[in-house]
Design a protein around this motif. Structure first.
Motif, PDB file in Angstrom:
ATOM      1  N   VAL A   1       0.847  -1.198   0.000  1.00  0.00           N
ATOM      2  CA  VAL A   1       0.000   0.000   0.000  1.00  0.00           C
ATOM      3  C   VAL A   1       0.887   1.255   0.000  1.00  0.00           C
ATOM      4  CG1 VAL A   1      -1.791   1.272   1.232  1.00  0.00           C
ATOM      5  CG2 VAL A   1      -1.881  -1.232   1.128  1.00  0.00           C
TER       6      VAL A   1
ATOM      7  N   LYS B   1      -0.003   4.479  -0.732  1.00  0.00           N
ATOM      8  CA  LYS B   1      -0.683   5.781  -0.612  1.00  0.00           C
ATOM      9  C   LYS B   1       0.202   6.774   0.137  1.00  0.00           C
ATOM     10  CE  LYS B   1      -3.283   4.304   3.492  1.00  0.00           C
ATOM     11  NZ  LYS B   1      -4.498   3.635   3.956  1.00  0.00           N
TER      12      LYS B   1
ATOM     13  N   ILE C   1      -8.033   0.250  -3.123  1.00  0.00           N
ATOM     14  CA  ILE C   1      -8.448  -0.314  -1.837  1.00  0.00           C
ATOM     15  C   ILE C   1      -9.295   0.649  -1.011  1.00  0.00           C
ATOM     16  CG2 ILE C   1      -6.426  -1.854  -1.731  1.00  0.00           C
ATOM     17  CD1 ILE C   1      -5.208   0.109   0.316  1.00  0.00           C
TER      18      ILE C   1
ATOM     19  N   ARG D   1      -2.936  -6.386   2.678  1.00  0.00           N
ATOM     20  CA  ARG D   1      -2.696  -5.027   2.173  1.00  0.00           C
ATOM     21  C   ARG D   1      -1.823  -4.297   3.189  1.00  0.00           C
ATOM     22  NH1 ARG D   1      -7.995  -5.795   2.942  1.00  0.00           N
ATOM     23  NH2 ARG D   1      -7.863  -4.148   4.483  1.00  0.00           N
TER      24      ARG D   1
ATOM     25  N   GLY E   1       0.963  -1.396   4.214  1.00  0.00           N
ATOM     26  CA  GLY E   1       1.572  -0.106   3.879  1.00  0.00           C
ATOM     27  C   GLY E   1       2.744   0.229   4.780  1.00  0.00           C
TER      28      GLY E   1
HETATM   29  C1  LIG Z   1      -3.979   2.334   4.355  1.00  0.00           C
HETATM   30  C2  LIG Z   1      -4.697   1.058   4.129  1.00  0.00           C
HETATM   31  C3  LIG Z   1      -4.055  -0.176   4.342  1.00  0.00           C
HETATM   32  C4  LIG Z   1      -2.626  -0.313   4.832  1.00  0.00           C
HETATM   33  O1  LIG Z   1      -2.485   0.172   6.124  1.00  0.00           O
HETATM   34  P1  LIG Z   1      -1.142  -0.095   6.975  1.00  0.00           P
HETATM   35  O2  LIG Z   1      -1.621  -0.098   8.373  1.00  0.00           O
HETATM   36  O3  LIG Z   1      -0.229   1.041   6.676  1.00  0.00           O
HETATM   37  O4  LIG Z   1      -0.575  -1.390   6.551  1.00  0.00           O
HETATM   38  C5  LIG Z   1      -4.772  -1.340   4.075  1.00  0.00           C
HETATM   39  N1  LIG Z   1      -6.054  -1.291   3.633  1.00  0.00           N
HETATM   40  C6  LIG Z   1      -6.703  -0.119   3.429  1.00  0.00           C
HETATM   41  C7  LIG Z   1      -8.103  -0.159   2.948  1.00  0.00           C
HETATM   42  C8  LIG Z   1      -6.037   1.078   3.676  1.00  0.00           C
HETATM   43  O5  LIG Z   1      -6.694   2.232   3.467  1.00  0.00           O
END
Ligand SMILES: *Cc1c(COP(=O)(O)O)cnc(C)c1O
Length: 226
Positions: free
Chosen positions: A24, A26, A68, A212, A214
């Motif tokens: 992720v 973003k 996502i 997912r 990030g």
């Molecule tokens: C930001 C986000 C993630 C990843 O979040 P982290 O805690 O940084 O791993 C996963 N899914 C969605 C829908 C997100 O918005």
């Protein structure tokens, strides 16, 4: 090795090879994405249409973009040509717009239906009952340009791991029930997108096929832009 490469390697060491990792990205710059790409990562997740559009042209073509975040119907048209999968389909209205725009593009778009499993009111998604109604509907059954590949969900943001586990377990049982009742074995309904940086291990032990992640890969984000 850069931090991003190291983080990815550590994560891959902990995740079974059957579970897909969506990185992720973003709020992170193209240079970070390229680092991950160069260490073999191909699936990237973003929660804003504009961010994907702004980044994709500076990056290789074989990188897969996964949407996502909550998707507004008026932005579907812009994103359909570039998207590999939309994890966050949270209404029939949205699914129907994705179907229409995909048809215009001559494409079948892979989608996951987002299910509301958390306690928080703010998280989008179908309830289990709404899912069943949607999949039985005449409207859904005439859609030719979307392919429902599975479900996605987000657990409550809490330190209570028992609660998180319970929510993922509920989602996994909905997934199983929906698969048995609405999809034949030859169909693509096979993905369960659940688990983020803080809870991916629990999610995998409850049956996740896609996590997912990030901050564990790219480092923390500025809170105000989350
Ligand atoms: C930001 C986000 C993630 C990843 O979040 P982290 O805690 O940084 O791993 C996963 N899914 C969605 C829908 C997100 O918005």
């Amino acid at each position: 090795m850069s931090d991003i490469e190291k983080n990815l390697k550590n994560l891959r060491d902990r995740v079974p090879s059957t579970v897909k990792i969506v990185a992720v990205s973003k709020t992170k710059p193209v240079s970070d994405i390229l680092e991950a790409y160069n260490s073999g990562q191909r699936l990237f997740g973003e929660n804003k249409v504009q961010e994907i559009l702004a980044k994709k042209d500076s990056l290789p073509d074989d990188l897969e973009w996964h949407m996502i975040g909550h998707l507004q119907t008026n932005k579907v048209k812009m994103i359909v040509p570039s998207i590999r999968m939309i994890h966050s389909v949270d209404s029939m209205k949205l699914l129907s717009v994705i179907n229409d725009e995909s048809k215009k593009t001559g494409k079948i778009t892979d989608c996951l239906l987002q299910v509301h499993i958390a306690e928080e009111e703010t998280k989008f998604g179908f309830s289990f009952e709404e899912l069943k109604v949607a999949l039985q509907s005449q409207e859904y059954n005439t859609m030719k340009n979307v392919r429902i590949c599975g479900l996605m969900g987000m657990a409550t943001f809490t330190d209570n791991t028992d609660q998180v586990r319970k929510e993922f377990r509920n989602l996994a049982s909905y997934f199983k029930s929906i698969k048995e009742n609405f999809f034949s074995s030859g169909q693509a309904f096979s993905e369960l997108s659940m688990g983020m940086s803080g809870d991916y291990e629990i999610a995998i032990s409850e049956g996740s096929t896609m996590i997912r992640v990030g901050s564990l890969i790219f480092g923390g984000r500025n809170k105000t832009t989350k």
